[in-house]
Design an enzyme around this catalytic site. Sequence first.
Site, short mmCIF file in Angstrom:
data_model
loop_
_atom_site.label_atom_id
_atom_site.label_comp_id
_atom_site.label_asym_id
_atom_site.label_seq_id
_atom_site.Cartn_x
_atom_site.Cartn_y
_atom_site.Cartn_z
N PHE A 127 0.83 -1.20 0.00
CA PHE A 127 0.00 0.00 0.00
C PHE A 127 0.87 1.25 0.00
O PHE A 127 0.50 2.28 -0.58
CB PHE A 127 -0.95 0.00 1.20
CG PHE A 127 -1.98 1.10 1.13
CD1 PHE A 127 -2.89 1.16 0.09
CD2 PHE A 127 -2.03 2.08 2.11
CE1 PHE A 127 -3.83 2.18 0.01
CE2 PHE A 127 -2.97 3.09 2.05
CZ PHE A 127 -3.87 3.15 1.00
N TYR A 128 2.03 1.18 0.65
CA TYR A 128 2.99 2.30 0.59
C TYR A 128 3.32 2.63 -0.86
O TYR A 128 3.25 3.79 -1.29
CB TYR A 128 4.26 1.93 1.36
CG TYR A 128 5.43 2.83 1.06
CD1 TYR A 128 5.43 4.16 1.49
CD2 TYR A 128 6.55 2.36 0.38
CE1 TYR A 128 6.51 4.99 1.21
CE2 TYR A 128 7.62 3.18 0.11
CZ TYR A 128 7.61 4.50 0.53
OH TYR A 128 8.68 5.32 0.26
N ALA A 129 3.67 1.61 -1.64
CA ALA A 129 4.00 1.82 -3.06
C ALA A 129 2.80 2.38 -3.82
O ALA A 129 2.95 3.24 -4.68
CB ALA A 129 4.47 0.52 -3.69
N THR A 139 0.43 4.32 -2.67
CA THR A 139 0.24 5.75 -2.39
C THR A 139 1.27 6.59 -3.13
O THR A 139 0.97 7.70 -3.60
CB THR A 139 0.33 6.06 -0.88
OG1 THR A 139 1.63 5.72 -0.37
CG2 THR A 139 -0.74 5.32 -0.10
N LYS A 140 2.48 6.08 -3.28
CA LYS A 140 3.51 6.83 -4.00
C LYS A 140 3.21 6.88 -5.50
O LYS A 140 3.46 7.90 -6.16
CB LYS A 140 4.89 6.21 -3.73
CG LYS A 140 5.43 6.50 -2.34
CD LYS A 140 5.64 7.99 -2.13
CE LYS A 140 6.44 8.29 -0.90
NZ LYS A 140 6.74 9.73 -0.76
#
Length: 335
Positions: free
Chosen positions: A154-156, A158-159
């Site tokens: 999910f981090y990726a 958002t980026k």
Amino acid sequence: MMTGKALITGASGFIGFHLAQRLLVEGWQVTGIDALTDYYEVSLKHARQDILQANPNFRAVEERIETPGVLLGLMAQEKPDLVVHLAAQAGVRHSIDAPESYVQANLLGSYHLLEAARAHPPKHMMMASTSSVYGANAKMPYAETDKADAPMSFYAATKKANEAMAHSYAHLYALPITMFRFFTVYGPWGRPDMALFKFVKAVLQGEPIDIYNHGDMRRDFTYVTDLVEGIVRLGSKAPGADAIGPMDSLSPVAPYRVVNIGNGAPVGLMDFVTAIETALGQKAEKRLLPMQPGDVPATWADASLITALIGPLPRTDVATGVARFVEWYRAYYKA
């Protein structure tokens, strides 16, 4: 090299701190905004900020970027020439446990920055993305023109969303924006949630270190001052109308470009551990574990675009970079 007024979001973070130091040395007036959140030890962020505040050309603002009006007011007041957006909720693994914080900081915070830049346009806006956006791509090295549509965390995600958001603002409002994709940054004053910090701490305390995917991992480790050199040089290379070649990621409809900042030379995780053992002068007890959810076995930057734009970057080798981190760690923690 251009100088003027710079705004850095996340200025008390690992990369933001090093970038702010470098810009101050170059003669910039720097405003740094940071929420000093407790994702990792706040004392480390305060220590970085104290060093920056010793320079009269640095102004610290302690606020959350996702708070409505904060960035708009700051941009109106400072009218920076250069904006470097580094503030984010970081960490691949933490995004599985606390996705809401990524929505707030990474999506909402970046939206407020884009709106503030729309109202008070800088000469160049630079926004941090990550090599994690390449996700499930099997082709390596990763080139900026490759698809990045299969994020593994999910981090990726958002980026990648930040990249799309920024492109739309670049197109709609003629905002010159460079997105830079980082590759495993390390060095002194690094983050305690990252492998180097955790490994050094564990070895010194006589505890085992966790080695994921049974050690079959490769990373394009990038020493922090090499990365900062890339950001500083790119600062004066705002995207224009002309592509520099077939490798250029310049948008056909906006002053927008994506740029990898990495060494272009992946290092095996076990070789990285060996460098840590050498720097510490003691062996690590290794606990071999399977791959963690959201992680990828390898990263590798194609550095041809950044080299064409600003020339070759310095490449600190892993043995030297790790030794410098260990020297800092021992001094800071009196270990």
